[in-house]
Structure formats: C-alpha cells, structure tokens
Design an enzyme around this catalytic site. Structure first.
Site, PDB file in Angstrom:
ATOM      1  N   LYS A   7      -7.037   2.555  -2.768  1.00 31.50           N
ATOM      2  CA  LYS A   7      -8.113   2.781  -3.727  1.00 31.50           C
ATOM      3  C   LYS A   7      -9.463   2.277  -3.196  1.00 31.50           C
ATOM      4  O   LYS A   7     -10.462   2.978  -3.268  1.00 31.50           O
ATOM      5  CB  LYS A   7      -7.752   2.086  -5.046  1.00 31.50           C
ATOM      6  CG  LYS A   7      -8.656   2.411  -6.214  1.00 31.50           C
ATOM      7  CD  LYS A   7      -8.021   1.999  -7.526  1.00 31.50           C
ATOM      8  CE  LYS A   7      -7.846   0.509  -7.667  1.00 31.50           C
ATOM      9  NZ  LYS A   7      -6.531  -0.027  -7.320  1.00 31.50           N
ATOM     10  N   THR A  33     -10.251   1.646  -0.039  1.00 30.07           N
ATOM     11  CA  THR A  33     -10.575   2.456   1.137  1.00 30.07           C
ATOM     12  C   THR A  33     -11.185   3.788   0.719  1.00 30.07           C
ATOM     13  O   THR A  33     -12.191   4.241   1.297  1.00 30.07           O
ATOM     14  CB  THR A  33      -9.305   2.690   1.984  1.00 30.07           C
ATOM     15  OG1 THR A  33      -8.769   1.421   2.372  1.00 30.07           O
ATOM     16  CG2 THR A  33      -9.604   3.512   3.219  1.00 30.07           C
ATOM     17  N   ARG A  68     -15.266  -5.177  -6.295  1.00 36.41           N
ATOM     18  CA  ARG A  68     -14.957  -6.569  -6.623  1.00 36.41           C
ATOM     19  C   ARG A  68     -14.891  -7.414  -5.355  1.00 36.41           C
ATOM     20  O   ARG A  68     -14.657  -6.905  -4.259  1.00 36.41           O
ATOM     21  CB  ARG A  68     -13.614  -6.657  -7.347  1.00 36.41           C
ATOM     22  CG  ARG A  68     -13.604  -6.034  -8.722  1.00 36.41           C
ATOM     23  CD  ARG A  68     -12.223  -6.142  -9.353  1.00 36.41           C
ATOM     24  NE  ARG A  68     -11.220  -5.406  -8.603  1.00 36.41           N
ATOM     25  CZ  ARG A  68      -9.907  -5.529  -8.769  1.00 36.41           C
ATOM     26  NH1 ARG A  68      -9.438  -6.392  -9.651  1.00 36.41           N
ATOM     27  NH2 ARG A  68      -9.054  -4.818  -8.082  1.00 36.41           N
ATOM     28  N   LYS A  89      -0.912  -9.663  -0.095  1.00 37.15           N
ATOM     29  CA  LYS A  89      -1.768  -8.480  -0.069  1.00 37.15           C
ATOM     30  C   LYS A  89      -2.722  -8.447   1.114  1.00 37.15           C
ATOM     31  O   LYS A  89      -3.049  -7.393   1.649  1.00 37.15           O
ATOM     32  CB  LYS A  89      -2.563  -8.418  -1.383  1.00 37.15           C
ATOM     33  CG  LYS A  89      -3.434  -7.174  -1.523  1.00 37.15           C
ATOM     34  CD  LYS A  89      -4.159  -7.192  -2.860  1.00 37.15           C
ATOM     35  CE  LYS A  89      -5.098  -5.997  -2.982  1.00 37.15           C
ATOM     36  NZ  LYS A  89      -5.855  -6.028  -4.250  1.00 37.15           N
ATOM     37  N   ALA A 104      -6.844  -7.577 -12.996  1.00 34.90           N
ATOM     38  CA  ALA A 104      -6.771  -6.343 -13.775  1.00 34.90           C
ATOM     39  C   ALA A 104      -5.613  -6.342 -14.757  1.00 34.90           C
ATOM     40  O   ALA A 104      -5.487  -5.416 -15.546  1.00 34.90           O
ATOM     41  CB  ALA A 104      -6.647  -5.143 -12.840  1.00 34.90           C
ATOM     42  N   PHE A 153      -5.728  -2.019  -9.970  1.00 36.59           N
ATOM     43  CA  PHE A 153      -4.398  -1.491 -10.247  1.00 36.59           C
ATOM     44  C   PHE A 153      -4.456  -0.016 -10.652  1.00 36.59           C
ATOM     45  O   PHE A 153      -5.345   0.717 -10.214  1.00 36.59           O
ATOM     46  CB  PHE A 153      -3.673  -2.337 -11.293  1.00 36.59           C
ATOM     47  CG  PHE A 153      -3.383  -3.743 -10.847  1.00 36.59           C
ATOM     48  CD1 PHE A 153      -2.954  -4.011  -9.559  1.00 36.59           C
ATOM     49  CD2 PHE A 153      -3.529  -4.810 -11.714  1.00 36.59           C
ATOM     50  CE1 PHE A 153      -2.682  -5.301  -9.135  1.00 36.59           C
ATOM     51  CE2 PHE A 153      -3.260  -6.115 -11.304  1.00 36.59           C
ATOM     52  CZ  PHE A 153      -2.835  -6.346 -10.020  1.00 36.59           C
ATOM     53  N   PHE A 212      -1.586  10.856   4.928  1.00 33.59           N
ATOM     54  CA  PHE A 212      -0.926  10.267   6.082  1.00 33.59           C
ATOM     55  C   PHE A 212      -0.447  11.394   6.994  1.00 33.59           C
ATOM     56  O   PHE A 212      -0.246  12.531   6.545  1.00 33.59           O
ATOM     57  CB  PHE A 212       0.266   9.401   5.646  1.00 33.59           C
ATOM     58  CG  PHE A 212      -0.141   8.102   5.001  1.00 33.59           C
ATOM     59  CD1 PHE A 212      -0.099   6.910   5.711  1.00 33.59           C
ATOM     60  CD2 PHE A 212      -0.576   8.063   3.682  1.00 33.59           C
ATOM     61  CE1 PHE A 212      -0.482   5.713   5.128  1.00 33.59           C
ATOM     62  CE2 PHE A 212      -0.956   6.879   3.082  1.00 33.59           C
ATOM     63  CZ  PHE A 212      -0.910   5.696   3.808  1.00 33.59           C
ATOM     64  N   TRP A 235      -9.662   6.778   6.004  1.00 32.13           N
ATOM     65  CA  TRP A 235      -9.136   5.667   6.787  1.00 32.13           C
ATOM     66  C   TRP A 235      -9.309   5.927   8.280  1.00 32.13           C
ATOM     67  O   TRP A 235      -9.727   5.055   9.033  1.00 32.13           O
ATOM     68  CB  TRP A 235      -7.661   5.434   6.446  1.00 32.13           C
ATOM     69  CG  TRP A 235      -7.081   4.230   7.124  1.00 32.13           C
ATOM     70  CD1 TRP A 235      -7.088   2.941   6.664  1.00 32.13           C
ATOM     71  CD2 TRP A 235      -6.398   4.192   8.384  1.00 32.13           C
ATOM     72  NE1 TRP A 235      -6.471   2.110   7.554  1.00 32.13           N
ATOM     73  CE2 TRP A 235      -6.035   2.842   8.620  1.00 32.13           C
ATOM     74  CE3 TRP A 235      -6.057   5.152   9.341  1.00 32.13           C
ATOM     75  CZ2 TRP A 235      -5.344   2.442   9.770  1.00 32.13           C
ATOM     76  CZ3 TRP A 235      -5.384   4.760  10.482  1.00 32.13           C
ATOM     77  CH2 TRP A 235      -5.027   3.423  10.698  1.00 32.13           C
TER      78      TRP A 235
END
Length: 554
Positions: free
Chosen positions: A69, A71, A92, A103, A271, A299, A380, A408
């Site tokens: 998200k 990215t 954020r 994470k 969140a 999230f 991907f 990405w």
C-alpha cells in the site's frame, strides 16, 4: 536488484529547500533538520483555502503475502508528477516497534520510497519521542496527585491511563508499580502501550493547531473517581505542559521520494486501536499547496479507510475525490486458501475463491461511502494473464477499472496507467457519505459498521461493554463517532476467517472513550496495544559501520 536500503542510500536527494520550493513552500516556513528533512510552520497557511483533489490509497485485508500500500502510494505520487501534476504525498511515520520487530520499515519499497529512509524509519524529527514524553508526563502527574493526597478522589482501580514506549516490549504489557515503601508511590497495577497506540498520538493527528491540540489534551480522561466521575488531564492541570512538549511535533515533516516528489510524513496512529492515518495538519497543508494529494490509511479498507472516512474526514471536513484499493494476486490466492509457499503458482480457482474479499472492499468504497474507485494490482513477475484477466472481469461487473502497478520495479513510470485512471476519477462528481449519522446511538453506529462495512449480521456485547456504552451515553459521549478495534486480517473479529464471510456476529469485549481524540473505541476480542518481538526480530540484522552507514533496514 538492490535491497530497499541500498536503493535509498544511492538516491540523489535534493536539498530539502529545493523540494519545498517545488511544493510552493517558502523558505521562511521551514525549520531544518539537516539537509534533507524539515518541519513546516503551518501558521501562515491557516487561512489559505484548500484547492487540491484528495486521493485515498487503501487495500484488502493484509496477508503474509503483502499488498504494498505504501509503495503504491509513493509510486502513484511519482507517476502523477511525471504527468506534470502538482502533487504532494501524505504518509504516516513508522513506529520503532515494527521496524525492529517483524514488519520492518514503512517508507515504501523498491524504486517507490520516501527518503532519507533510515531517518524516517528511526528517530526522524523526534515526534514520537515528544508524544511519549507528553503521555508519560500525564501518567507521572496522575500518580503524583494520588501520592500527594488525592484531592480529586481518584480510584486507583479505575485508572485508564497507561504509560507508553515506542518499542515492542511484551514484558511491559502488565506491571505493578509504586513498590518500595510509602515515599515511592502508591502500589497499583499498571502497564505500557506502544506509543502509536497512545491517545495523544490520535489527538496530535486530529488537532488543527496548537489551540485545538491543547483543548483536546485537556479533555483526555485518565480514570474515574470513587463515585464514578471522569477525571481529565485538565483536572490535573497537565494540558499546558503537555502541549509545550508537542509544540514542534504538531508541525508536518517534509521529505521527498526517490524521484524528488515532495512528501509530508507526519503522525502514525494504529489503525486498529485508533484511526490509522496521517495528521490532519499535514493533509490540510497539502490540500492548500498542491492540486493533487495522495494519502493512505492503515491496514485494509474495513479498518483504515472506514476510519479515515468516518472519523478523519468528518472531523476535518475532508471530501475525497478518488480511492485506490491495492491488492496482489498472491494475497487474493492466500484468501482463497493457498499456502504461502505455493502462492507463486497459477491457481485461477483459488483466486476466484479469494476475490470476494477484494470485491467487498470495492463495494464498501463505491456503495457504502459513494466514492469512485480503482483497483491497483501490485504486480509480481509470476502473475499470469489468466489470473489478471479474472480480476479485471470481476471488477468490471462492479463498474470499477483495474490498473496494474509496477512501481516497485519501475518507480513512477510503473504507475502511469494507475495515475491516468485516478485523474479520470477525480474529475467525476461523487456522492460521498458516511457509514452512519452522528445522531445515531453508539450501538446503532456499531451495528451500521458491522452490517455495511464488515458484512456481518449481528453484534454481541459482554456485560461490561454494554454497561460502559450506557454510561458513555449518559456522560454525553453518545454523539461521538466509533473507532472499531478489531483484527486487521479478516472482515470478522476472527483472524482465521479469510475471504468474504457472511452471517457472522461481531463480539464486543470492551469499550472506552478517547475524549481528547473525539471518538469511542469499541474493542472486539483481544487487541494488542503493546506488541512483542518475534523469535528472530528484525533488530538482529540491523547494524551501523564506523562511517555511520546503516544496514539491515528494509
């Protein structure tokens, strides 16, 4: 390809003054924190009108396969800038706990990152430290008041305010303090939350300025008296000193992406326990300076986006113009029951089984909240044409386009299709509405979120939760929005229920008011406000050499 931190360290950053000039921020508004980051004095901008289009980036329920998200948000902003749009990105700030835990960092990935990545993921400009200090000052003043005679009659068994630290430390979840004798404090049960779960984080992120901040701090409830009356920070005369600690933290932080797009990275409330989006002051500033503002909510759309729309937008008078729902083929197959190790193999049947999760989030955005939406598939290399076409066809049935996002690996160039669709959506009128009216009772608001947003049918309450809801109504808090605290992994309150369950009941275990933030927290099940480190924490791989170069952040 290089790691995220290697890419970030090889970036050609512009001096932050040049980035500010691109965003229309004059030199006299900048407070420099080195060459590549600065705070913005927003006071002179207070009466400037908003002009920008607001674009929200959200996602399906998170899975171990990842969604990307942040990215996508970074890449979308870079793509809009490549299309010669005046754009600002609003994100954020990362918490140190997840950085050193499971994470890792939260500054994007690949060629779609905000930089300086190491600074943003570590101490940055000290905002979280200031929030922790203000939180713990209030805790210290509360316990000192009790020690010095307890003139307010605070019942130590009804204290709701906890200390905080910005680290994953399960040892501090539940403690007994004040031990050691009469002069060492009053013994009582206590505990720590992670800083991002502190109500002061939510307060800072919803405040419109120092005056509003101080008023919100004053309203924070720290506990109750023997006769069940709420005790506030104002009763302890703490709000002035707390606001003094936060006077710089409330100012938005300016950084840049790898492609030198201006980015405001500010605030970071959880969140699940809070509203999960960056500060009102940053978003408001961006809308006054840019034609397009890209922001994200934490999230999945059932948590972050619902609260962004029902709490932040309502509080700040924001009206989104378009929403991006991020998903990956892998994550959707995971929702369809495929093991993580097998997600790289084509499996159209599992994808079709997992797709309803995405479609529910899309329906929420378009039908519950009345906003135009595009699905961004974070692509991907092993995603097959058959899988991508299935997603397109199912979304087409809802009147929603699908755009492939390859930011990405390609940066802004990989987000051009997504950016063009977003631009198209922002030109369309929309009928933005909330999931519930403020005039409804707290139970009616909870029921509305459960039915409309989660897709459930019923709500059950523990006796303690039902009693507290009734008490909050009697104390005058019934007109506040509800902040639902539940697992991020499912539309239900059971993290194992993937896909799009139906006919389920949401179980409310606990209710508390965040009077300063201005919402009622409604907890389902056990919500962790102080995470722990995993068996192999990310911190084990982080290091710094004799030249100060950090490695191992991701």
């Amino acid at each position: 390809m290089k790691s995220d931190i290697e890419i970030a360290q090889s970036a050609k950053m512009l001096p932050i003054g040049q980035v500010a000039a691109q965003a229309g921020i004059s030199e006299e508004l900048l407070e420099y924190y080195g060459r590549y980051k600065a705070k913005i004095d927003i006071t002179p901008l207070r009466n400037k009108p908003r002009k920008g289009k607001l674009i929200l980036v959200t996602a399906i329920n998170p899975t171990p396969a990842g969604e990307g998200k942040t990215t996508t948000s970074v890449g979308l902003a870079d793509a809009l800038r490549r299309l010669d749009k005046n754009v600002l990105l609003c994100l954020r700030e990362p918490s140190l706990g997840p950085v050193f835990g499971v994470k890792g960092g939260a500054a994007g990935g690949g060629l779609a990152q905000v930089v300086p990545m190491e600074d943003i993921n570590l101490h940055f400009t000290g905002d979280f430290h200031a929030i922790g200090a203000a939180n713990n000052l209030l805790a210290a003043m509360l316990d000192n008041h009790i020690q010095q005679g307890n003139a307010l009659g605070i019942d130590v068994k009804k204290i709701t305010w906890r200390r905080c630290v910005d680290m994953n430390d399960r040892q501090l979840r539940n403690i007994v303090d004040g031990l050691g004798g009469r002069m060492q404090g009053v013994p009582r049960e206590d505990g720590f939350d992670i800083t991002v779960a502190s109500e002061i984080m939510a307060v800072l992120c919803l405040a419109t300025g120092l005056k509003d901040l101080k008023e919100r701090l004053a309203r924070i409830i720290v506990g109750y008296t023997y006769d069940d009356k709420p005790v506030t920070a104002a009763d302890l005369k703490a709000q002035g000193a707390m606001a003094a600690l936060l006077k710089d933290a409330i100012k938005p932080n300016l950084v840049q992406t790898l492609e030198n797009t201006p980015a405001l990275v500010h605030g970071g409330p959880f969140a699940n326990i809070a509203h999960g989006c960056n500060s009102v002051s940053a978003t408001d500033t961006a809308l006054k300076l840019a034609d397009y503002v890209v922001t994200e909510a934490g999230f999945g759309a059932d948590l972050g986006a619902e609260k962004f729309l029902d709490i932040k937008c309502r509080c700040a008078g924001l009206h989104p113009d378009a929403v991006v729902v991020v998903a990956t083929v892998k994550a959707l197959k995971y929702n369809g029951g495929v093991a993580k190790a097998d997600l790289g193999k084509e499996n159209v049947a599992a994808l079709e089984k997992g797709l309803p999760n995405l479609l529910k989030h899309v329906e929420n955005i378009t039908q519950v909240f009345g906003l135009p939406c595009v699905v961004a598939i974070n692509r991907f290399v092993n995603d097959t044409d058959a899988e991508l076409e299935l997603i397109r066809s199912k979304c087409r049935e809802l009147g929603v386009h699908v755009a492939l996002s390859e930011v990405w690996g390609k940066g802004g160039e990989g987000g051009i299709d997504l950016a063009n669709e977003v631009l198209r959506l922002t030109q369309q009128p929309n009928s933005f509405t909330f999931a519930y009216p403020l005039e409804a009772s707290l139970k009616e608001k909870i029921q509305a979120v459960v039915e409309k947003v989660y897709g459930g049918t019923d709500v059950s309450y523990t006796p303690a939760a039902a009693k507290e809801l009734a008490r909050l109504e009697s104390l005058g808090f019934g007109s506040l929005p509800v902040c639902m605290a539940k697992t991020q992994y499912s539309l239900t309150d059971d993290p194992t229920q993937l896909g799009r369950p139906s006919g389920f009941t949401i179980h409310i275990s606990k209710v508390k008011v965040s009077a300063g933030a201005g919402f009622v927290v409604v907890q389902t099940g056990e919500i962790m406000t102080m995470p722990g480190l995993p068996k192999v924490p990310a911190a084990e791989n982080i290091d710094v050499d004799e030249n100060g170069v950090i490695s191992g952040l991701f």
